[in-house]
Structure formats: structure tokens, C-alpha cells
Design a protein around this motif. Structure first.
Motif, short mmCIF file in Angstrom:
data_model
loop_
_atom_site.label_atom_id
_atom_site.label_comp_id
_atom_site.label_asym_id
_atom_site.label_seq_id
_atom_site.Cartn_x
_atom_site.Cartn_y
_atom_site.Cartn_z
N ALA A 147 0.82 -1.21 0.00
CA ALA A 147 0.00 0.00 0.00
C ALA A 147 0.86 1.26 0.00
N LYS A 148 1.94 1.22 0.75
CA LYS A 148 2.78 2.41 0.84
C LYS A 148 3.53 2.65 -0.47
N VAL A 149 3.96 1.58 -1.13
CA VAL A 149 4.60 1.74 -2.44
C VAL A 149 3.57 2.27 -3.44
N ARG A 150 2.36 1.73 -3.40
CA ARG A 150 1.32 2.18 -4.33
C ARG A 150 1.06 3.67 -4.18
N ASP A 151 1.08 4.17 -2.95
CA ASP A 151 0.86 5.60 -2.69
C ASP A 151 2.12 6.43 -2.91
N ARG A 152 3.22 5.77 -3.32
CA ARG A 152 4.53 6.43 -3.45
C ARG A 152 4.84 7.19 -2.17
N GLY A 153 4.73 6.44 -1.06
CA GLY A 153 4.81 7.06 0.25
C GLY A 153 6.15 6.95 0.95
N TYR A 154 7.18 6.43 0.26
CA TYR A 154 8.51 6.33 0.88
C TYR A 154 9.38 7.50 0.43
N SER A 155 9.99 8.13 1.40
CA SER A 155 10.87 9.26 1.08
C SER A 155 12.34 8.88 1.10
#
Length: 341
Positions: free
Chosen positions: A269-277
Motif C-alpha cells: 500500500a505504501k509503495v502504491r501511494d509512493r509514500g517512501y521518502s
């Protein structure tokens, strides 16, 4: 790295053929060093459809000239030819000029073998399944999931050099089982960190790499109870749409009653949201998932059966196909035959 003349190399056999390149073994007469020669696929050269591969070769040259020495786990580029007609050297009549790249020959085996070998019954997915997806051994002193961790090390080094490396499919990764070490043999699919755009003008960032890690090096499936489950490569369908790939992964993990399910779904889910900085946070979350996989595997209800299947599949690597690589099964598989949980 220097411009070289192919006449100094004794040409060997074809090691593999990918979407862009044919790869042959060779020996440097001047040094005795074992190398590989990478050139556009002859079929594409004959049909004058090799210019995208030539552009890919130019990108590889640019990378190695700028930063190749500073990136670990990358097969060194030793030399390159001028664009020329190499028909005499290869014994052909293609009638075209192209460049040949000379790389140090990687030790170990590809995690996925040449797809054409599958037709003859070679279990081309054995490396990916044995060592990346279902590593039922834990060699002393090694991380239980060394392939995933080293891919992150490699990508972080590329990122610091100004690039994002994609197309890290298992056929582009060689693995030395005894050492627990990977070598990357293809760095042609590069994205500039600054522009976040690939050679086709598509928008890409580090999450496209994270997607590849999940697609090729994670699975909701438990270790096979039969050796046949180790034969075929996993997840090699090309990435078509970023969101669709991750939606499919979420469905696959969500449908399996697995202790590793929730950590996997969180990362997806976090990859899908491009949520990693940054890399560190992704590594932490991926490691949490991998540790859940490790614990699950140790508690398998049919662990002994899974161990036997794993050991039988490991024996396939003693077959003739794998002898074409710099790989000695007596040495490189030592201590792995009997899982040691």
C-alpha cells in the motif's frame, strides 16, 4: 575501461539471450581473464532493429565512465569496441555496424536461466525459488534474505550516483550460494534521479524499483511441498501498469491466511501511494515482512517435507546447463544440501 579490439578475445559459447543482447563467453588472450561479450541480438541486427539496444549500450558506457567504480555488486565493464562490422569475428554476414561491450564474467548462476532452456526441460527458476523466495537454509554468518538486502544496497549506491536502476529481474542477477553474494549483469535501464524520467520519457522514481523488489522477490506462497514447485520462474510477466501490479499483489497476499500477510500489505500500500521518502524506511518495512516469512517457514506444519523438496531442487543445480557458468556445485553448494533450521 578502454576501447578494445575483439581479436584479443578467444570466443566461447553463448551463455544466454535476452530481449536486447546476446551474451557469449570469451577469454582475454592478453590476461587470461574470463569475460563476456554483449552485443545486440543478431536477429535484430539483421533486421536493422537494434538501435534501441545501441542507445542502451551508450547509457551503460556513460554510467561506467561516470560512476561504475563506486557501485558495489555491479559486474565491471572492462572495455568496448568501436561501432564496426564484426561479421568476420562472429562468422556471420549481418552487414551492420554495432558496438560490443566486454564485461568481467560474473561468478555464480543467474537466478533465472535462459527462457529458451526451459523448452529442453531445464528448471530455469531454480535459483530464484531456492535462494530468493524460499531460502530454507540459513548459512552461518549470512543474512537469511541476502538477495533482497543486497539489491537495496546496490540501488542506494546508484541513487547516490544520480541514477535509479530498473529492470532488476532475476535473470539479470547472478548469485553465489556459498558466499551469499549477488552480481548485477545489466544496468541499461537507468532513470535520472534529477529528471525522474527514463529513456522513453516515462515518469519513474524509487517506487518503481520498490515495485520490482516486491514483484520478483516476494510471494504470498509458502515453500513448495514438492520439488516441482521450484522449476519455473516466478512473476516474470512484464510490468505494464504500476497501480495494476500492486493491486494484483494486494489481492494475492490478501487471499492467503499467512502471518506475513499484514506486513506485506502494508509495504504494498505504501509503495502504491509512493509514500517512501528514503531507502531506510522501505528497508525497515521490507525486513519486517521478510522476518515474518522466516518465522512462518520455521513453523511450517509440513516442514520436513518442504526441506526434502528444497534439497531435491537444489540437486538440479548439478545439471549440465549450470556448468556453462562460473559455478562449481561441489564448492558453491557445500553445506546447503540439508536445511539447518
Amino acid at each position: 575501461m578502454e576501447q578494445v579490439d575483439l581479436a584479443r578475445y578467444d570466443l566461447g559459447s553463448i551463455l544466454g539471450t535476452g530481449a536486447d543482447y546476446e551474451v557469449r563467453s570469451a577469454v582475454d588472450r592478453d590476461t587470461g581473464r574470463q569475460v563476456v561479450l554483449k552485443r545486440p541480438k543478431p536477429q535484430m541486427v539483421r533486421r536493422s532493429l537494434f538501435q534501441p539496444t545501441e542507445a542502451r549500450s551508450e547509457g551503460i558506457l556513460t554510467l561506467h565512465q561516470a560512476a561504475g567504480h563506486s557501485i558495489p555488486l555491479l559486474s565491471p565493464l572492462l572495455g568496448y569496441t568501436a561501432r564496426a562490422n564484426h561479421d568476420d569475428y562472429f562468422g556471420e554476414s549481418l552487414g551492420q555496424e554495432y558496438r560490443v561491450l566486454v564485461e568481467e564474467r560474473a561468478s555464480g548462476i543467474p537466478l533465472v536461466g535462459d527462457p529458451m532452456a526451459r523448452i529442453t526441460g531445464v528448471p530455469i527458476g531454480a535459483g530464484q525459488n531456492l535462494f530468493a523466495l524460499y531460502p530454507l537454509t540459513e548459512p552461518q554468518g549470512q543474512d537469511p534474505f541476502p538477495i533482497q538486502q543486497q539489491l537495496l544496497d546496490l540501488e542506494e549506491a546508484f541513487y547516490k550516483a544520480g541514477y535509479i536502476l530498473l529492470d532488476l529481474r532475476p535473470q539479470n542477477v547472478f548469485y553465489q550460494p556459498a558466499a551469499g553474494r549477488i552480481t548485477i549483469i545489466d544496468c541499461g535501464d537507468l532513470v535520472s534521479v534529477e529528471s525522474k524520467t527514463d529513456s522513453r520519457g516515462r515518469r519513474r522514481d524509487i517506487h518503481d524499483f520498490f515495485l520490482e523488489v516486491l514483484k520478483f522477490y516476494a510471494t504470498p506462497q509458502s515453500p513448495p511441498a514438492q520439488a516441482a514447485g521450484y522449476r519455473d520462474a516466478y512473476g516474470l510477466r512484464p510490468v505494464v501498469r504500476f497501480e495494476d501490479e500492486l493491486d494484483q499483489m494486494a489481492r494475492s497476499f490478501g487471499n492467503v491466511p499467512d502471518p506475513a500477510r499484514n506486513p506485506a500489505l502494508y509495504v504494498i500500500a505504501k509503495v502504491r501511494d509512493r509514500g517512501y521518502s528514503d531507502f531506510a524506511t522501505f528497508r525497515q518495512d521490507l525486513t519486517t515482512y521478510l522476518e515474518a516469512v522466516r518465522i512462518r517457514n520455521r513453523k511450517l506444519a509440513r516442514l520436513e517435507e518442504a526441506r526434502q523438496a528444497w534439497t531435491e531442487a537444489l540437486g538440479w543445480l548439478r545439471g549440465e546447463y549450470w556448468q556453462r557458468f562460473l559455478f562449481d556445485p561441489d564448492t558453491d553448494l557445500a553445506g546447503l544440501e540439508f536445511p539447518n533450521y
